[in-house]
Design an enzyme around this catalytic site. Sequence first.
Site, PDB file in Angstrom:
ATOM      1  N   CYS A   2       5.994   3.863   1.635  1.00  0.00           N
ATOM      2  CA  CYS A   2       7.447   3.774   1.520  1.00  0.00           C
ATOM      3  C   CYS A   2       8.067   3.951   2.904  1.00  0.00           C
ATOM      4  CB  CYS A   2       7.932   4.876   0.589  1.00  0.00           C
ATOM      5  SG  CYS A   2       7.066   4.898  -0.979  1.00  0.00           S
ATOM      6  N   ARG A  27       7.959  -1.916   4.485  1.00  0.00           N
ATOM      7  CA  ARG A  27       7.010  -0.859   4.082  1.00  0.00           C
ATOM      8  C   ARG A  27       6.958  -0.718   2.579  1.00  0.00           C
ATOM      9  NH1 ARG A  27       5.502   2.707   8.030  1.00  0.00           N
ATOM     10  NH2 ARG A  27       5.076   4.263   6.416  1.00  0.00           N
ATOM     11  N   TRP A  74       7.584   1.767  -2.368  1.00  0.00           N
ATOM     12  CA  TRP A  74       6.456   0.983  -2.888  1.00  0.00           C
ATOM     13  C   TRP A  74       5.878   1.849  -3.998  1.00  0.00           C
ATOM     14  CZ3 TRP A  74       1.013   1.268  -3.203  1.00  0.00           C
ATOM     15  CH2 TRP A  74       0.378   0.039  -3.470  1.00  0.00           C
ATOM     16  N   ASN A 100       7.105   9.859   0.906  1.00  0.00           N
ATOM     17  CA  ASN A 100       6.151   8.767   1.065  1.00  0.00           C
ATOM     18  C   ASN A 100       4.767   9.385   0.935  1.00  0.00           C
ATOM     19  OD1 ASN A 100       4.652   6.531   1.762  1.00  0.00           O
ATOM     20  ND2 ASN A 100       5.020   6.739   3.971  1.00  0.00           N
ATOM     21  N   GLY A 101       3.976   8.942  -0.048  1.00  0.00           N
ATOM     22  CA  GLY A 101       2.629   9.487  -0.214  1.00  0.00           C
ATOM     23  C   GLY A 101       2.307   9.608  -1.697  1.00  0.00           C
ATOM     24  N   GLU A 481      -9.671 -15.006   7.374  1.00  0.00           N
ATOM     25  CA  GLU A 481      -8.290 -14.647   7.706  1.00  0.00           C
ATOM     26  C   GLU A 481      -7.313 -15.702   7.203  1.00  0.00           C
ATOM     27  OE1 GLU A 481      -6.768 -12.165   8.454  1.00  0.00           O
ATOM     28  OE2 GLU A 481      -4.835 -12.884   9.198  1.00  0.00           O
ATOM     29  N   LYS A 485      -4.228 -14.993   4.563  1.00  0.00           N
ATOM     30  CA  LYS A 485      -2.833 -15.370   4.801  1.00  0.00           C
ATOM     31  C   LYS A 485      -2.298 -16.187   3.617  1.00  0.00           C
ATOM     32  CE  LYS A 485      -1.671 -13.138   7.748  1.00  0.00           C
ATOM     33  NZ  LYS A 485      -2.753 -12.252   7.817  1.00  0.00           N
ATOM     34  N   GLU A 488      -1.866 -13.908   0.491  1.00  0.00           N
ATOM     35  CA  GLU A 488      -0.893 -12.808   0.468  1.00  0.00           C
ATOM     36  C   GLU A 488       0.554 -13.276   0.555  1.00  0.00           C
ATOM     37  OE1 GLU A 488      -0.979  -9.979   3.648  1.00  0.00           O
ATOM     38  OE2 GLU A 488      -1.810 -11.410   5.044  1.00  0.00           O
ATOM     39  N   HIS A 504     -24.815 -22.470  -1.723  1.00  0.00           N
ATOM     40  CA  HIS A 504     -25.439 -21.390  -2.512  1.00  0.00           C
ATOM     41  C   HIS A 504     -24.532 -20.956  -3.657  1.00  0.00           C
ATOM     42  CE1 HIS A 504     -28.489 -21.305   0.571  1.00  0.00           C
ATOM     43  NE2 HIS A 504     -27.520 -21.318   1.454  1.00  0.00           N
ATOM     44  N   LYS A 603       3.723  -3.207   4.296  1.00  0.00           N
ATOM     45  CA  LYS A 603       3.207  -3.442   5.649  1.00  0.00           C
ATOM     46  C   LYS A 603       2.162  -2.410   6.045  1.00  0.00           C
ATOM     47  CE  LYS A 603       2.968  -5.347   9.680  1.00  0.00           C
ATOM     48  NZ  LYS A 603       2.327  -6.681   9.804  1.00  0.00           N
TER      49      LYS A 603
HETATM   50  C1  AGP Z   1      -2.384  -8.371   6.972  1.00  0.00           C
HETATM   51  O1  AGP Z   1      -1.811  -9.675   6.820  1.00  0.00           O
HETATM   52  C2  AGP Z   1      -2.265  -7.565   5.736  1.00  0.00           C
HETATM   53  N1  AGP Z   1      -0.870  -7.372   5.456  1.00  0.00           N
HETATM   54  C3  AGP Z   1      -3.107  -6.326   5.661  1.00  0.00           C
HETATM   55  O2  AGP Z   1      -4.386  -6.794   5.325  1.00  0.00           O
HETATM   56  C4  AGP Z   1      -3.256  -5.449   6.930  1.00  0.00           C
HETATM   57  O3  AGP Z   1      -3.978  -6.147   7.914  1.00  0.00           O
HETATM   58  C5  AGP Z   1      -4.059  -4.199   6.556  1.00  0.00           C
HETATM   59  O4  AGP Z   1      -3.312  -3.483   5.592  1.00  0.00           O
HETATM   60  C6  AGP Z   1      -4.367  -3.284   7.745  1.00  0.00           C
HETATM   61  O5  AGP Z   1      -3.169  -2.812   8.301  1.00  0.00           O
HETATM   62  P1  AGP Z   1      -3.241  -2.149   9.773  1.00  0.00           P
HETATM   63  O6  AGP Z   1      -3.681  -3.225  10.712  1.00  0.00           O
HETATM   64  O7  AGP Z   1      -1.836  -1.686  10.046  1.00  0.00           O
HETATM   65  O8  AGP Z   1      -4.221  -1.027   9.719  1.00  0.00           O
END
Ligand code: AGP
Length: 608
Positions: A2, A27, A74, A100-101, A481, A485, A488, A504, A603
């Site tokens: 959060c 966040r 969140w 937050n937590g 990667e 992208k 997500e 395979h 984030k």
């Molecule tokens: C990246 O596009 C994602 N949002 C997520 O996988 C992110 O890379 C991951 O949560 C790690 O975050 P950090 O690099 O801040 O540790």
Amino acid sequence: MCGIVGYVGRREATPILLEGLRRLEYRGYDSAGLATLSGNTLHVRKRAGRLRELIRLVSERPAPGTLGISHTRWATHGGATDLNAHPHIGGNNLLALVHNGVIENYALLRTQLEAEGFIFRSQTDTEVIAHLIAHYYEGDLLEAVRRALSCLKGTYGLALISPQHPNLLIGARFGSPLVIGLGENEMFLASDPNALIGYTQRVVYLNDGQLCALTAESWDILDRDRAPVQASIHAIDWELEDVELNGFDHYMLKEIYEQPEALENTLRGRLDDTNATAHFGGLNLSPRRLRQVDRIILTGCGTSYHAGLVGEYLFEELSRIPVEVEYASEFRYRNAPIERHTILIAITQSGETADTLAALREAKRKGIPTLSICNVVGSTIAREADGGVYLRAGPEIGVASTKAFTCQVLVLTLLALYFGRMRHLSASQGARIIEELRQLPDLVRQTLSCDEPVRQIAAKYYQVQNFLYLGRQYLYPIALEGALKMKEISYIHAEGYPAAEMKHGPIALVDENTPTVFLVPRSSVFDKVISNMEEIRARGGPIIAVTTQGCEEVASRADDVITIPDAPEYLQPILAVIPLQLLAYHMALLRGCDVDKPRNLAKSVTVE
Ligand code: AGP
């Protein structure tokens, strides 16, 4: 994950609290709320949904006062509802609190507090903290907070205010970040420095177990026993424009286009022409110690983990050191045998990812040196590692990581060069790599010219339900990667594989509705990947190829071609990922997705 903002000072709190939430909305964005104090009245405004719902509510029902807290959520306990939104009230309007937590023992505490007559209005673990402080309150708010926190199991970053203490803003941190902003006759509290930009550049980071008591004129940090703590003041050199859109439609697009400049900042001052190697100011491990390293563990989550996978190829090629790449969430519980001359490198944009922090602490518990590759100055992982390298990518607001990823890969390249020059790389080899690295930002600028062709390709495929991404060697992690992208931000199911792995099993997925993105620039495995393209084509699968300009063999085997500049293989990951970032971006837009705040995501994942 959060976002928290707190303010005490000479100005009306609400505009500052709302602007801070706007900066931290990435966040978490299930709900948002604030509480201010004027006289001895708490004004609490909170709404499920995006920040705009709260802004609308506050415009209808203003919240006056120069002391306040705010929160963007969140959800971890309880759905995204008005009642579950923070702030939560403790006791009989004794205090308002944001958190937050995750509090792991909240259920037992709630039962005990309900038995004492406390009335709960929400399903959250946070409300337990608010009532627990009220339970211990006997006139000294800080003491009540200290005693309540000692009962909690779990993590918190929290802020609270009380009508009984109209000039006091209290914060506390254990496992979730909290930073104090030092102003002129005003103080700020936030989950990360983004919320403070434009108000102050002087920040103090709280460490686990610490509390802070802020007034307009003072800031005190205390440990669990209320002993004063001396803390250092960090300067954050980010400017307001760094967190503004500056004409782009979305932060993600802005950050994709910032990559040339971000990479230049990452390189700045780190190329040592005299010794044909890389130079770092903060490894804090002697060359002798680093020369003894005979194994490297790279660890991270999500996109940062993918950067580590590229790093494995880099270290093995440039420095001949065995590397293993670990998901931080797995490593933290694995009890892996670790030899003496191993080091662990934690890769992270935020520096606050709970699993990565735990993996770092596990390595430290086993007594091995640790480094961090991190973007946020002063973040927890950066402070707890023995040394490290900052990305200098500037704030990354978009939930989907882009510029941080390419800068992470660049730092790993610099480290591989540095370790390599300690071992077998000659001065001329080092000098060649340095020259190639200097050209990288311009190669990225050239690559960005694929934006319009990629947008047109996205228009052909944005309604498909599945994607495959295939690459070999350095580009296998880029296949992963690119798939992440796409997943997500466009919510399309996408899988990345080593290209040869298709035979395979996964090739059973191929049909005319399942496009495959091939990463097939000119390289030592080019012909192998061409063969893999043939296998997909023979089964009617549409192919989008990312290849080097001038590779005619590819055009005849692909339905769509995206070209990138020619570059040495070890630099191709940074170039090849850019069209994939743009493809995901355009697909998400065409599908009406929220590019900067994708559903279910946040984030910085500060819970495990
Ligand atoms: C990246 O596009 C994602 N949002 C997520 O996988 C992110 O890379 C991951 O949560 C790690 O975050 P950090 O690099 O801040 O540790």
